[in-house]
Enzyme design. Structure first.
Site, PDB file in Angstrom:
ATOM      1  N   HIS A 119      28.136  -0.683 105.630  1.00 19.49           N
ATOM      2  CA  HIS A 119      29.073  -1.682 104.945  1.00 19.49           C
ATOM      3  C   HIS A 119      30.232  -1.958 105.700  1.00 19.49           C
ATOM      4  O   HIS A 119      30.847  -2.403 105.490  1.00 19.49           O
ATOM      5  CB  HIS A 119      29.275  -1.749 103.501  1.00 19.49           C
ATOM      6  CG  HIS A 119      30.042  -0.500 102.974  1.00 19.49           C
ATOM      7  ND1 HIS A 119      29.645   0.778 102.479  1.00 19.49           N
ATOM      8  CD2 HIS A 119      31.550  -0.731 102.868  1.00 19.49           C
ATOM      9  CE1 HIS A 119      30.842   1.204 102.034  1.00 19.49           C
ATOM     10  NE2 HIS A 119      31.646   0.501 102.386  1.00 19.49           N
TER      11      HIS A 119
ATOM     12  N   ASP B 140      22.953   2.727 103.407  1.00 14.55           N
ATOM     13  CA  ASP B 140      24.221   2.588 104.078  1.00 14.55           C
ATOM     14  C   ASP B 140      24.728   3.350 104.974  1.00 14.55           C
ATOM     15  O   ASP B 140      25.372   4.323 104.763  1.00 14.55           O
ATOM     16  CB  ASP B 140      25.284   2.501 102.782  1.00 14.55           C
ATOM     17  CG  ASP B 140      26.637   1.862 102.944  1.00 14.55           C
ATOM     18  OD1 ASP B 140      26.558   1.348 103.948  1.00 14.55           O
ATOM     19  OD2 ASP B 140      27.299   1.966 102.141  1.00 14.55           O
TER      20      ASP B 140
ATOM     21  N   GLN C 239      38.386   3.400  97.459  1.00 13.16           N
ATOM     22  CA  GLN C 239      38.619   2.611  98.496  1.00 13.16           C
ATOM     23  C   GLN C 239      39.243   3.051  99.806  1.00 13.16           C
ATOM     24  O   GLN C 239      40.289   3.687  99.568  1.00 13.16           O
ATOM     25  CB  GLN C 239      39.069   1.119  98.205  1.00 13.16           C
ATOM     26  CG  GLN C 239      38.969   0.478  96.889  1.00 13.16           C
ATOM     27  CD  GLN C 239      37.598   0.825  96.561  1.00 13.16           C
ATOM     28  OE1 GLN C 239      36.687   0.805  97.134  1.00 13.16           O
ATOM     29  NE2 GLN C 239      37.240   0.922  94.760  1.00 13.16           N
ATOM     30  N   GLY C 240      38.586   2.865 100.903  1.00 15.90           N
ATOM     31  CA  GLY C 240      39.135   3.485 102.225  1.00 15.90           C
ATOM     32  C   GLY C 240      38.433   4.981 102.439  1.00 15.90           C
ATOM     33  O   GLY C 240      38.654   5.179 103.699  1.00 15.90           O
ATOM     34  N   ASP C 241      37.710   5.457 101.609  1.00 14.49           N
ATOM     35  CA  ASP C 241      37.172   6.543 102.060  1.00 14.49           C
ATOM     36  C   ASP C 241      35.679   6.291 102.383  1.00 14.49           C
ATOM     37  O   ASP C 241      35.102   7.296 102.899  1.00 14.49           O
ATOM     38  CB  ASP C 241      36.780   7.489 100.544  1.00 14.49           C
ATOM     39  CG  ASP C 241      38.334   8.116  99.956  1.00 14.49           C
ATOM     40  OD1 ASP C 241      38.943   8.468 100.872  1.00 14.49           O
ATOM     41  OD2 ASP C 241      38.582   8.072  98.914  1.00 14.49           O
ATOM     42  N   SER C 242      35.343   5.312 102.136  1.00 13.50           N
ATOM     43  CA  SER C 242      33.988   4.679 102.698  1.00 13.50           C
ATOM     44  C   SER C 242      33.475   4.916 103.997  1.00 13.50           C
ATOM     45  O   SER C 242      34.447   4.996 104.840  1.00 13.50           O
ATOM     46  CB  SER C 242      33.884   3.060 102.636  1.00 13.50           C
ATOM     47  OG  SER C 242      33.484   2.582 101.386  1.00 13.50           O
TER      48      SER C 242
HETATM   49  N1  ARG Z   1      33.301   0.862  99.268  1.00 10.77           N
HETATM   50  C1  ARG Z   1      34.393   1.611  99.167  1.00 10.77           C
HETATM   51  C2  ARG Z   1      35.225   1.715 100.600  1.00 10.77           C
HETATM   52  O1  ARG Z   1      34.602   0.563 101.348  1.00 10.77           O
HETATM   53  C3  ARG Z   1      34.277   3.157  98.736  1.00 10.77           C
HETATM   54  C4  ARG Z   1      34.096   2.941  97.199  1.00 10.77           C
HETATM   55  C5  ARG Z   1      33.696   4.542  96.725  1.00 10.77           C
HETATM   56  N2  ARG Z   1      33.669   4.200  95.184  1.00 10.77           N
HETATM   57  C6  ARG Z   1      33.663   5.282  94.396  1.00 10.77           C
HETATM   58  N3  ARG Z   1      33.884   4.918  93.101  1.00 10.77           N
HETATM   59  N4  ARG Z   1      33.334   6.452  94.784  1.00 10.77           N
HETATM   60  O2  ARG Z   1      35.762   2.151 100.843  1.00 10.77           O
END
Ligand code: ARG
Length: 263
Positions: free
Chosen positions: A77, A123, A216-219
């Protein structure tokens, strides 16, 4: 919901630039917890040397892991719809704002063909760098049957993502350790809100009461169990919410196809 992942990746550059403050009404981390990753603590790149910054168009986008001298494993993603020329990888930095890291461009992206933005299954993507980086690559978990995925196993997640839901990103690298959550319980929680948890290609990790999570940002960044890369930060319902563990790519499940792209 999955829309979160899309919105967040798109919005992250704005978050960094504007230093957006946590929105009113966003669930706060549990009382007494340090607001880092969410509920984590500072770490250094020396502790997790394979962790890389993944910028797009010069702005913070995602994270990744060096898995061979010129290959980075990240989330699909994070690569969907992005051209290699827009991507930059930086290794060897504890602080996002440091300029001491080793930089590499991306010449090729293999995105798992079974990934969809709506379902978020499988993913994972492999980036080919335009040069070798000098850091020790991560070792991957090689099977979905690995003990790494047993309920209760300790998962350590690291990243420069936001320190609360809708909060600010972290300049320093952070880590948090959370247990693998029961698959069936996690599936049930997400199915109730209309998200499909795919037991084969995903696993969940978090504490039932919330307060500790990636965000968010850890993805795209690493989730280690016993020193091996078991997961990739993928998605979740908000961050660190009670009853909604973080969802990670099951690296062992896709090991064969991932390793076939590591040259
Ligand atoms: N989708 C998020 C990103 O793009 C990461 C989300 C992780 N969420 C969580 N609750 N662990 O950075």
């Amino acid at each position: 919901m999955r829309a979160d992942a899309r919105r967040v990746v798109a919005a992250l550059a704005g978050v960094v630039a504007a230093g957006v403050v946590a929105a009113a009404g966003a669930p706060a981390a549990s009382a007494g917890q340090e607001p880092l990753i969410v509920g984590g603590t500072p770490t250094t790149i020396d502790e997790f040397p394979a962790t890389v910054i993944f910028n797009v168009d010069g702005a913070q986008h995602c994270a990744g892991s060096l898995v061979a001298p010129n290959k980075v494993l990240t989330a699909a993603h994070c690569t969907d719809g992005v051209k290699p020329a827009q991507m930059e990888i930086i290794g060897g930095q504890t602080n996002f704002s440091d300029t001491t890291g080793e930089k590499a461009g991306v010449t090729d992206v293999w995105q798992n063909p079974d990934f969809t933005m709506d379902g978020m299954q499988h993913d994972n993507s492999v980036l080919t760098l335009d040069k070798n980086l000098s850091f020790k690559p991560a070792t991957l978990v090689q099977s979905a049957d690995d003990p790494a995925y047993q309920t209760g196993a300790d998962v350590t997640v690291v990243g420069w993502g936001t320190t609360s839901e809708n909060g600010d990103v972290s300049d320093g690298l952070l880590k948090v350790t959370v247990p693998v959550a029961d698959n069936a319980t996690c599936a049930e929680a997400y199915e109730k809100i209309g998200d499909n948890f795919d037991k084969a290609s995903m696993f969940c990790a978090g504490v039932p009461e919330g307060g500790k999570d990636s965000c968010q940002g850890d993805s795209g960044g690493p989730a280690y169990v016993d020193g091996k890369l078991a997961g990739i930060v993928s998605w979740g319902q908000g961050c660190a919410r009670e009853g909604f563990p973080g969802v990670y790519t099951n690296v062992g499940n896709d090991y064969q196809v991932i390793s076939s792209h590591l040259g």
